[in-house]
Design an enzyme around this catalytic site. Sequence first.
Site, PDB file in Angstrom:
ATOM      1  N   HIS A   1      -3.106   4.264   5.545  1.00  0.00           N
ATOM      2  CA  HIS A   1      -4.124   3.540   5.615  1.00  0.00           C
ATOM      3  C   HIS A   1      -5.552   4.412   5.047  1.00  0.00           C
ATOM      4  O   HIS A   1      -6.751   3.753   3.876  1.00  0.00           O
ATOM      5  CB  HIS A   1      -4.274   2.972   6.888  1.00  0.00           C
ATOM      6  CG  HIS A   1      -5.935   2.513   6.501  1.00  0.00           C
ATOM      7  ND1 HIS A   1      -6.088   1.546   6.778  1.00  0.00           N
ATOM      8  CD2 HIS A   1      -7.091   2.633   8.278  1.00  0.00           C
ATOM      9  CE1 HIS A   1      -7.294   0.881   6.871  1.00  0.00           C
ATOM     10  NE2 HIS A   1      -7.398   1.664   7.730  1.00  0.00           N
TER      11      HIS A   1
ATOM     12  N   TYR B   1       4.642   4.956  11.654  1.00  0.00           N
ATOM     13  CA  TYR B   1       5.049   3.209  11.572  1.00  0.00           C
ATOM     14  C   TYR B   1       5.973   3.087  10.643  1.00  0.00           C
ATOM     15  O   TYR B   1       6.261   1.761  10.553  1.00  0.00           O
ATOM     16  CB  TYR B   1       3.707   2.548  12.124  1.00  0.00           C
ATOM     17  CG  TYR B   1       2.600   2.956  10.799  1.00  0.00           C
ATOM     18  CD1 TYR B   1       2.507   2.025   9.594  1.00  0.00           C
ATOM     19  CD2 TYR B   1       2.011   4.090  10.876  1.00  0.00           C
ATOM     20  CE1 TYR B   1       1.677   2.262   8.925  1.00  0.00           C
ATOM     21  CE2 TYR B   1       0.428   4.207  10.165  1.00  0.00           C
ATOM     22  CZ  TYR B   1       0.566   2.910   9.131  1.00  0.00           C
ATOM     23  OH  TYR B   1       0.067   3.189   8.695  1.00  0.00           O
TER      24      TYR B   1
ATOM     25  N   ARG C   1       0.517  -1.073   0.084  1.00  0.00           N
ATOM     26  CA  ARG C   1      -0.223   0.227  -0.325  1.00  0.00           C
ATOM     27  C   ARG C   1       1.112   1.288   0.002  1.00  0.00           C
ATOM     28  O   ARG C   1       1.645   1.613   1.094  1.00  0.00           O
ATOM     29  CB  ARG C   1      -0.930   0.206   1.299  1.00  0.00           C
ATOM     30  CG  ARG C   1      -2.037   1.013   1.248  1.00  0.00           C
ATOM     31  CD  ARG C   1      -2.257   0.849   2.887  1.00  0.00           C
ATOM     32  NE  ARG C   1      -1.455   1.604   3.783  1.00  0.00           N
ATOM     33  CZ  ARG C   1      -1.433   1.598   5.105  1.00  0.00           C
ATOM     34  NH1 ARG C   1      -1.656   0.396   5.904  1.00  0.00           N
ATOM     35  NH2 ARG C   1      -0.570   2.262   5.612  1.00  0.00           N
TER      36      ARG C   1
HETATM   37  C1  LIG Z   1     -14.040  -6.129  12.862  1.00  0.00           C
HETATM   38  C2  LIG Z   1     -13.200  -5.063  12.488  1.00  0.00           C
HETATM   39  N1  LIG Z   1     -12.659  -5.090  13.884  1.00  0.00           N
HETATM   40  C3  LIG Z   1     -11.376  -3.685  13.244  1.00  0.00           C
HETATM   41  C4  LIG Z   1     -12.157  -3.130  12.376  1.00  0.00           C
HETATM   42  C5  LIG Z   1     -11.145  -1.345  12.311  1.00  0.00           C
HETATM   43  N2  LIG Z   1     -10.378  -1.564  10.569  1.00  0.00           N
HETATM   44  C6  LIG Z   1     -10.538  -1.512   9.614  1.00  0.00           C
HETATM   45  S1  LIG Z   1      -8.951  -1.639   8.759  1.00  0.00           S
HETATM   46  C7  LIG Z   1      -7.944  -2.360   9.503  1.00  0.00           C
HETATM   47  C8  LIG Z   1      -7.451  -3.091   9.297  1.00  0.00           C
HETATM   48  C9  LIG Z   1      -7.266  -3.999   7.892  1.00  0.00           C
HETATM   49  O1  LIG Z   1      -5.772  -4.788   7.835  1.00  0.00           O
HETATM   50  P1  LIG Z   1      -5.862  -5.596   6.203  1.00  0.00           P
HETATM   51  O2  LIG Z   1      -6.886  -6.583   6.483  1.00  0.00           O
HETATM   52  O3  LIG Z   1      -5.279  -5.432   5.639  1.00  0.00           O
HETATM   53  O4  LIG Z   1      -6.552  -4.640   4.674  1.00  0.00           O
HETATM   54  P2  LIG Z   1      -5.751  -3.480   4.674  1.00  0.00           P
HETATM   55  O5  LIG Z   1      -6.707  -2.413   5.154  1.00  0.00           O
HETATM   56  O6  LIG Z   1      -4.638  -3.567   4.291  1.00  0.00           O
HETATM   57  O7  LIG Z   1      -6.394  -3.489   2.794  1.00  0.00           O
HETATM   58  C10 LIG Z   1      -8.913  -2.378  10.933  1.00  0.00           C
HETATM   59  C11 LIG Z   1      -7.892  -3.107  12.266  1.00  0.00           C
HETATM   60  C12 LIG Z   1     -13.199  -3.096  11.497  1.00  0.00           C
HETATM   61  N3  LIG Z   1     -13.308  -2.465  10.492  1.00  0.00           N
HETATM   62  N4  LIG Z   1     -13.941  -4.399  11.555  1.00  0.00           N
END
Ligand SMILES: Cc1ncc(C[n+]2csc(CCOP(=O)(O)OP(=O)(O)O)c2C)c(N)n1
Length: 388
Positions: free
Chosen positions: A284, A293, A280
């Site tokens: 985020h 980070y 990425r």
């Molecule tokens: C059930 C749940 N727990 C926590 C969150 C908060 N949250 C939103 S995005 C994220 C990170 C997800 O990372 P990844 O699966 O690697 O996807 P990326 O954002 O890197 O595409 C988190 C912890 C959420 N949306 N849903």
Amino acid sequence: MTTTPQAVRRASPRTRRTVTPPDPARPLLPDAEPVRLLDQRGTPLPARTDYPEPPVEALRELYRRMVLGRRFDTQATALTKQGRLAVYPSSRGQEACQVAAVLAVRDTDWVFPTYRESMALVARGIDPVEVLTLLRGDWHCGYDPTEVRTAPQCTPLATQCVHAAGLAHGEAYQGRDTVALAFIGDGATSEGDFHEGINFAAVFKAPVVYFVQNNRYAISVPLSRQTAAPSLAYKGVGYGVPSEQVDGNDPVAVLAVLTRAVAHARAGNGPFLVEAHTYRMEPHTNADDATRYRDGAEVDAWRDRDPVARLETYLRSRGVLDDAAVAEIAEQAEAYAADLRTRMNIQPTVDPLSLFDHVYAQPTPQLVEQREQVRAELAAANDEDGAA
Ligand SMILES: Cc1ncc(C[n+]2csc(CCOP(=O)(O)OP(=O)(O)O)c2C)c(N)n1
Ligand SMILES: [Mg+2]
């Protein structure tokens, strides 16, 4: 000749043979290294019979949509800075994954995206303003999921994995050969819904392709704090699901691997898991500061593996892309972004009560009560405005 227990007993130690049963996990295992068909610079690597290179017209279209997708992404980020968009999770750097995945499925298949997949949705042909409606905060989903056979973008992590399993099972049950493509991030593979969805799909042989974009971070949490697995692709093997890993910044390889995964599911062999190693490039979302980070040198190293430049170099070397074609596609991308800007600058009128529509097919009593509460508050506020 069948070896009876007596025959084994009579055989001398020198002629006795141990027959090792075939390892049932072997056909499920990913390659030790991610599948790669182009090197970092876009030079072709030796051809592979297991992953034949997609036709050159498909690769040209992949390039065109990746350029449009990147321009869309930059525009969406700019719209957040202008206050036109509440939030935008960029997928810059992940263009090969976003676009090749949707090109690998048919219009009649179903796509299950997360918040990260806005680029995939525009590559699927959905109106970009409809795609951004959710992120502008106007509506739960701006497009009609049944019309475009694309579920609303999921923010609760991994829930789409269960939806995809259910839909795919239902479609197969009714005799249709629809495939469900479920996107998921590296971090979300730690969530229960991922495991429940893939297990259900495996047991019922539901035609789902689970496509893990491992972009190395879950917000600020690096992959090393997320899992001890040698590769996320191994997570499929435990459930009896054939799995593969691919270089997610090699557009040719991503399309080749996903094409095979989709064919596997469509042929009635059950689910398939693909892990794409990618990165990425942006924070985020626009609300995140990634410099807190991760280190600039790491980002620069991934800039050198840019998927758009890599495919452009390859297509030029094949003689199917030249300066004129590159300029024409860039022009199309500018026109696309300009149209998006103009339409996003029109302030929509949103009825606050529409928030309660389409949440459930039959609204629950709690939802009816909440709707009435909001309606009464709005009416009271209107009366106050009128009296003032
Ligand atoms: C059930 C749940 N727990 C926590 C969150 C908060 N949250 C939103 S995005 C994220 C990170 C997800 O990372 P990844 O699966 O690697 O996807 P990326 O954002 O890197 O595409 C988190 C912890 C959420 N949306 N849903
Ligand atoms: Mg991630």
